[in-house]
Enzyme design. Structure first.
Site, PDB file in Angstrom:
ATOM      1  N   PHE A 156       0.862  -1.182   0.000  1.00 60.90           N
ATOM      2  CA  PHE A 156       0.000   0.000   0.000  1.00 60.90           C
ATOM      3  C   PHE A 156       0.896   1.229   0.000  1.00 60.90           C
ATOM      4  O   PHE A 156       1.568   1.526   0.994  1.00 60.90           O
ATOM      5  CB  PHE A 156      -0.878  -0.039   1.258  1.00 60.90           C
ATOM      6  N   THR A 159       2.827   7.024   1.286  1.00 56.96           N
ATOM      7  CA  THR A 159       3.913   7.883   1.757  1.00 56.96           C
ATOM      8  C   THR A 159       5.023   8.049   0.719  1.00 56.96           C
ATOM      9  O   THR A 159       5.380   7.107   0.022  1.00 56.96           O
ATOM     10  CB  THR A 159       4.512   7.288   3.046  1.00 56.96           C
ATOM     11  N   GLY A 164       4.570  12.624   4.272  1.00 56.79           N
ATOM     12  CA  GLY A 164       3.979  11.505   4.986  1.00 56.79           C
ATOM     13  C   GLY A 164       2.601  11.873   5.488  1.00 56.79           C
ATOM     14  O   GLY A 164       1.581  11.556   4.878  1.00 56.79           O
ATOM     15  N   GLY A 198       5.756  -1.064   3.318  1.00 58.29           N
ATOM     16  CA  GLY A 198       5.964  -2.434   3.786  1.00 58.29           C
ATOM     17  C   GLY A 198       5.680  -3.449   2.700  1.00 58.29           C
ATOM     18  O   GLY A 198       4.714  -3.318   1.941  1.00 58.29           O
ATOM     19  N   ARG A 333      11.505 -13.691  41.508  1.00 56.53           N
ATOM     20  CA  ARG A 333      12.766 -13.027  41.809  1.00 56.53           C
ATOM     21  C   ARG A 333      12.724 -12.532  43.258  1.00 56.53           C
ATOM     22  O   ARG A 333      11.947 -11.630  43.594  1.00 56.53           O
ATOM     23  CB  ARG A 333      12.962 -11.855  40.865  1.00 56.53           C
ATOM     24  N   GLN A 353       4.712  -3.235  42.641  1.00 56.61           N
ATOM     25  CA  GLN A 353       3.276  -3.316  42.340  1.00 56.61           C
ATOM     26  C   GLN A 353       2.814  -2.054  41.608  1.00 56.61           C
ATOM     27  O   GLN A 353       2.097  -2.129  40.606  1.00 56.61           O
ATOM     28  CB  GLN A 353       2.486  -3.475  43.644  1.00 56.61           C
ATOM     29  N   ARG A 355       4.564  -0.024  39.856  1.00 60.37           N
ATOM     30  CA  ARG A 355       5.184   0.081  38.539  1.00 60.37           C
ATOM     31  C   ARG A 355       4.488  -0.806  37.510  1.00 60.37           C
ATOM     32  O   ARG A 355       4.395  -0.438  36.335  1.00 60.37           O
ATOM     33  CB  ARG A 355       6.664  -0.307  38.617  1.00 60.37           C
ATOM     34  N   GLY A 428      18.741  -6.226  35.339  1.00 57.70           N
ATOM     35  CA  GLY A 428      19.693  -6.591  34.289  1.00 57.70           C
ATOM     36  C   GLY A 428      19.189  -7.728  33.436  1.00 57.70           C
ATOM     37  O   GLY A 428      19.450  -7.775  32.220  1.00 57.70           O
ATOM     38  N   GLU A 451       0.981   4.710   9.868  1.00 59.90           N
ATOM     39  CA  GLU A 451      -0.477   4.897   9.738  1.00 59.90           C
ATOM     40  C   GLU A 451      -0.928   6.224  10.370  1.00 59.90           C
ATOM     41  O   GLU A 451      -2.083   6.385  10.749  1.00 59.90           O
ATOM     42  CB  GLU A 451      -1.248   3.728  10.380  1.00 59.90           C
TER      43      GLU A 451
END
Length: 701
Positions: A156, A159, A164, A198, A333, A353, A355, A428, A451
């Site tokens: 498609f 752009t 754009g 794409g 953990r 919690q 976060r 880490g 899009e």
């Protein structure tokens, strides 16, 4: 909690492996299998199981991480896998037509495995195929069977290198030649090259190309879509006059071959103009059913709405995977504790919690919203196909455009922030590529851009809301109602603006009806403020362009986001409080609804105080304490809630997120497989043999 299910449903949901996560699973206040069945239904569970087992049992889909294979090999694999999925016919066309939501389930399942695979499929079958179906006519139906069996492979192309978001300024041209009855597709210079398309880089054979249509007398009729063959399907060599290239490696989604193309006077038959919204006769006369060129332009780019709705689902899936990995990690953990002899899971810490659990609630809220929005869009598309010319259909189109335009920014930004939080919450270990959080972050990132740039799209939503208020104030039009009822509350906006926050205790805040009322006030406040700001800018002598530009940052942008957040909150509140919710699930769904609503609302605390809805420090503290209370209440249910949304281990593909919870064993095994233990680096011998001498180096300097 033990499963109350019997028969077929229980057989679809196998017991999870016992291990370190069992302690949290035993403390859950609900049965995870019962919640899965309520949210999905047996038919969807059966479809998902078929898709996942097919992927796991086919050697072509054996896991190979992007960093371990070449770019060309990864793209080859994603294309071959796309072809294999079509051959499997996992979702027959008749099933998809009968159950449109199954297509979203299908693509999201593939996306959980690898979005490069799913997006390749979407670009060919939906973006390219749906464009031909929606924008073309009966003469173009010949392409559809070829698309579905991959006889041709599509892309498609809107752009360009130099344009754009401003699609109206696209510079590719299509001049009609009445003598040969052909359109001449041409790129006037390299800045008009189709860019970022794409599937175009290596594999697409055909493209829906948007170009400025010129009739023989020289008049430009604006942007129109054309089907253009860009490669020979048998050799994949470019067609005469077409220059195609691949854009190379990206930050993510490298299984998709984004490409560019330039056209040098490429001739295509007149019939390859997709002519639903505009036609050129044999003689060269332009004909369109639209009186307003803006309406025709909007209808031509309406296909993008389906892509944006798909991105809402994609972003939600990415966040779903990241949250599943991070919460299973957090439950196993163990670090620190009340004594040196006792370590506790990091999920027990309030900070962890706070976060993660709001993002878990966001997954459930956004997942429900993406499904409902998808069905809304299907309803609109069915009306368009049935040539519904009613006022309701027109208003439905405006409302859905406003919702879609804000839903992509909200979902993609929420996922972007959430995935990063999950990565950091895993310390880490979250930074190891094998644990997938980096890939999820990189693959989600373009959702914020393609899009439609998020900040540009939000202007579409705020413009819709401002037009409603302007109609009421300037033209005295009543009432303010819409087919989906998302703006019906604006009917009472003067009364809503007179309301103030009133909540006697934290417990009374633990229901999503409280933030729902606050959100209605917030949207009304921002709408009136934005309207007044625009008028103030115009009164000061600025033109419409300047006035809108100067009203975005603190007015129209937060207005659009708050409106969409309100819509998500309202739909999830109504869904979780409906009578059909099984009694054992009401409490857990209610907490998820309340947490998402309060958490998103808390990000607008300054505006709530600025506008006077909040006063005094108690209001803000009550919202904060309610969020922490809900996090504490949901902590023991977190692993079971993840079990509801997480795919099988093969698909999740993260050692620290496996369902057995054997965190260290799984991670150690994965690291050993990735490394060359006790082996000298391959470059070491060459380094020691050709080691430069310090003296010679000094003499050269």
């Amino acid at each position: 909690m033990a499963s109350p299910l019997e028969g077929g449903a229980d057989a679809l949901l196998l017991d999870l492996p016992r291990g370190p996560l069992q302690a949290y699973r035993a403390r859950a206040s609900f049965c995870w299998k019962e919640l899965v069945l309520f949210l999905e239904g047996e038919d969807v569970l059966r479809l998902k199981k078929t898709i996942f087992s097919t992927l796991e049992n086919d050697p072509l889909f054996a896991r190979s991480h992007e960093e371990d294979i070449s770019l060309d090999r990864y793209r080859e694999l994603s294309f071959l896998r796309c072809k294999r999925i079509i051959e499997y016919n996992l979702l027959p066309l008749e099933d998809m037509v009968a159950n449109p939501l199954w297509f979203q389930v299908f693509t999201n399942c593939l996306g959980m495995y690898d979005w490069s695979l799913a997006i390749r499929l979407l670009l060919n079958m939906v973006t390219f195929g749906l464009a031909i179906y929606n924008l073309g006519s009966e003469r173009h139906l010949k392409y559809l069977p070829k698309i579905f069996n991959m006889e041709i492979f599509g892309c498609f192309a809107v752009t360009e290198l130099s344009h754009g978001s401003n699609a109206k300024a696209i510079r590719t041209t299509a001049h009609y030649d009445p003598i040969t009855q052909e359109f001449i597709i041409h790129s006037p210079d390299f800045e008009a090259a189709k860019f970022w398309v794409g599937n175009m880089g290596k594999t697409a054979t055909h493209a829906v190309v948007f170009a400025q249509l010129y009739t023989p007398e020289g008049q430009c009729h604006g942007l129109h879509p054309f089907v253009v063959q860009i490669r020979n399907p048998k050799t994949l060599l470019p067609m005469p006059g077409v220059m195609i290239g691949d854009m190379g490696k990206k930050l993510g989604l490298n299984g998709i071959d984004n490409g560019f193309a330039m056209f040098h006077k490429v001739r295509i038959p007149r019939q390859d103009l997709l002519n639903r919204n505009g036609e050129v006769t044999l003689e060269g006369t332009y004909v369109t059913p639209f009186k307003d060129d803006r309406q025709r332009f909007g209808a031509s780019l309406g296909t993008l709405s389906m892509g944006r709705v798909a991105i809402v689902g994609m972003s939600t899936v990415n966040l779903k995977l990241a949250v599943s990995i991070a919460l299973r990690f957090s439950a196993t953990r163990c670090q620190f504790g009340p004594s040196d002899e006792e370590e506790v899971p990091v999920l027990e810490y309030q900070m962890q919690q706070w976060r993660l659990l709001p993002y878990l609630a966001a997954v459930y809220a956004l997942d429900h919203f993406s499904k409902s929005l998808f069905l809304d869009l299907v309803d609109l598309q069915q009306g368009l196909m049935g040539k519904d010319q009613s006022a309701r259909q027109a208003e439905l189109g405006r409302e859905i455009h406003a919702l879609v335009s804000a839903s992509k920014p909200l979902a993609s930004w929420t996922a972007q922030k959430g995935i990063q939080e999950c990565r950091e919450a895993c310390g880490g270990h979250g930074y190891l590529a094998v644990n997938r959080l980096g890939d999820l972050r990189n693959d989600n990132d373009p959702n914020c851009t393609y899009e439609g740039d998020n900040n540009i799209l939000l202007q579409q939503t705020s413009s819709y809301l401002l037009s409603l208020l302007a109609s009421r104030i300037e033209r005295k039009r009543h009432p303010t109602k819409s087919p989906l009822k998302t703006v019906d509350f604006l009917e009472a906006y003067p009364e809503i603006l007179g309301q103030r926050f009133s909540c006697p205790s934290i417990n009374s805040c633990l229901d999503s009806s409280v933030p729902l009322a606050a959100y209605e006030w917030l949207v009304c406040y921002l709408l009136l403020e934005s309207y007044q700001k625009l008028n103030e800018e115009k009164r000061s002598g600025r033109n419409d362009f300047e006035a809108r530009n100067n009203s975005q940052v603190y007015y129209c942008r937060p207005l659009a986001l708050a409106f969409l957040e309100l819509t998500v909150v309202r739909r999830f509140h109504e869904y979780t409080h409906q009578p059909s919710v099984p009694p054992p699930l009401r409490a857990i769904l209610g907490r998820l609804s309340a947490l998402y609503a309060l958490w998103t609302l808390s990000q607008h605390m300054a505006l709530l105080y600025q506008g006077g809805y909040f006063s005094g420090e108690e209001a803000g503290k009550m919202i904060q304490n309610a969020i922490l209370t809900l996090c504490s209440q949901l902590k023991d249910d977190a692993v079971a809630l993840v079990d509801v949304i997480a795919p099988p281990d093969f698909v999740l593909d993260s050692p620290i997120g496996r369902a057995d919870g054997e965190l260290y064993k799984n991670l150690w095994t994965a690291v050993l497989q990735e490394s060359e233990v006790l082996k000298r680096p391959s470059w070491w011998l060459e380094f020691t043999v050709n080691k430069p001498r310090v003296g010679s180096l000094k003499s050269k300097l």
